[in-house]
Design a protein around this motif. Structure first.
Motif, PDB file in Angstrom:
ATOM      1  N   ARG A   2      -7.649   1.290  39.316  1.00 55.04           N
ATOM      2  CA  ARG A   2      -8.963   0.967  39.851  1.00 55.04           C
ATOM      3  C   ARG A   2      -8.958  -0.111  40.846  1.00 55.04           C
ATOM      4  O   ARG A   2      -9.779   0.371  41.829  1.00 55.04           O
ATOM      5  CB  ARG A   2      -9.622   0.423  38.721  1.00 55.04           C
TER       6      ARG A   2
ATOM      7  N   LYS B  38      -8.073   1.719  44.132  1.00 54.15           N
ATOM      8  CA  LYS B  38      -8.942   2.615  44.502  1.00 54.15           C
ATOM      9  C   LYS B  38     -10.056   1.661  45.239  1.00 54.15           C
ATOM     10  O   LYS B  38     -10.539   2.138  46.225  1.00 54.15           O
ATOM     11  CB  LYS B  38      -9.791   3.333  43.264  1.00 54.15           C
ATOM     12  N   LEU B  39     -10.452   0.479  44.725  1.00 53.60           N
ATOM     13  CA  LEU B  39     -11.354  -0.272  45.366  1.00 53.60           C
ATOM     14  C   LEU B  39     -10.858  -0.977  46.703  1.00 53.60           C
ATOM     15  O   LEU B  39     -11.427  -1.207  47.638  1.00 53.60           O
ATOM     16  CB  LEU B  39     -11.762  -1.490  44.345  1.00 53.60           C
TER      17      LEU B  39
ATOM     18  N   LYS C 252     -19.108  -6.292  43.083  1.00 49.47           N
ATOM     19  CA  LYS C 252     -18.679  -4.934  42.835  1.00 49.47           C
ATOM     20  C   LYS C 252     -17.189  -4.700  42.306  1.00 49.47           C
ATOM     21  O   LYS C 252     -17.166  -4.006  41.440  1.00 49.47           O
ATOM     22  CB  LYS C 252     -18.736  -4.170  44.448  1.00 49.47           C
TER      23      LYS C 252
ATOM     24  N   LYS D 275     -17.835  -5.482  38.370  1.00 50.03           N
ATOM     25  CA  LYS D 275     -18.609  -4.266  37.924  1.00 50.03           C
ATOM     26  C   LYS D 275     -17.682  -3.394  37.371  1.00 50.03           C
ATOM     27  O   LYS D 275     -17.854  -2.602  36.460  1.00 50.03           O
ATOM     28  CB  LYS D 275     -19.572  -4.023  38.769  1.00 50.03           C
ATOM     29  N   GLU D 276     -16.852  -2.792  38.440  1.00 50.60           N
ATOM     30  CA  GLU D 276     -15.804  -1.866  38.066  1.00 50.60           C
ATOM     31  C   GLU D 276     -14.524  -2.185  37.319  1.00 50.60           C
ATOM     32  O   GLU D 276     -14.142  -1.059  36.563  1.00 50.60           O
ATOM     33  CB  GLU D 276     -15.015  -1.484  39.471  1.00 50.60           C
TER      34      GLU D 276
END
Length: 184
Positions: free
Chosen positions: A38, A41-42, A146, A149-150
């Motif tokens: 994750r 990806k960010l 952000k 949040k992920e």
């Protein structure tokens, strides 16, 4: 400009020459890998800049296995083969040059340690329960709201950070919110 470059309040992005270390414990290597993916990806979305991301797993034998993001040996071999070929072309022995380049590059790359110190991660992870995994992330900068949040639904327990108290509390609160939610 604040010291360190990790979790900044509400959308602020800060860049410094320093990086922040965050280590979070998960119940399994698979869960730690999910979170690492994750974060990567960010990073592709330019919401975080990761210098290193390593998963340390407590094995059944009691040791600690490190799952590095980058293995230096193949990188060294590839770099060495390039330089070996270039030098070999100049002296008209390409096969010999590539072989010597690969060997020297692999040999030089193997002992290299980039990012987070391996012995530090092993020492810190020695207290984990068997099967648990710690995700160590070296963060240069990020858009905190952000990114949090992920990862807030992933759970995990903060093992260690170099964040200031405010940013560390924001991280702990985000991870704790997953533990407080009832299972679906």
């Amino acid at each position: 400009m604040a010291a360190g470059g990790g979790l900044y309040p509400a959308g602020d992005v800060q860049e410094t020459s320093m990086s922040d270390l965050v280590a979070i414990v998960y119940p399994s290597e698979a869960k730690a890998e999910e979170v690492r993916q994750r974060l990567l990806k960010l990073q592709k979305e330019n919401l975080i800049t990761i210098t290193d991301a390593v998963i340390a797993v407590k094995t059944d034998s009691g040791g600690v296995k490190l799952n590095q993001l980058v293995n230096a040996t193949p990188v060294g071999a590839m770099t060495g083969s390039f330089w070996g070929l270039l030098i070999a072309v100049l002296i008209l022995h390409p096969i010999l040059g590539v072989a010597v380049g690969v060997a020297s590059g692999a040999f030089g790359g193997a002992p290299s340690d980039f990012g987070i110190d391996d012995s530090f991660m092993k020492e810190l992870s020695a207290g984990l329960q068997t099967g648990n995994a710690a995700l160590f992330v070296l963060i240069r900068n990020m858009t905190a709201d952000k990114v949090l949040k992920e990862i807030k639904d992933t759970g995990g327990i903060v093992l260690k950070t170099s964040l200031d108290e405010t940013r560390e509390k924001a991280l702990r609160d985000a991870l704790a919110s997953a533990a407080e939610r009832p299972a679906a």
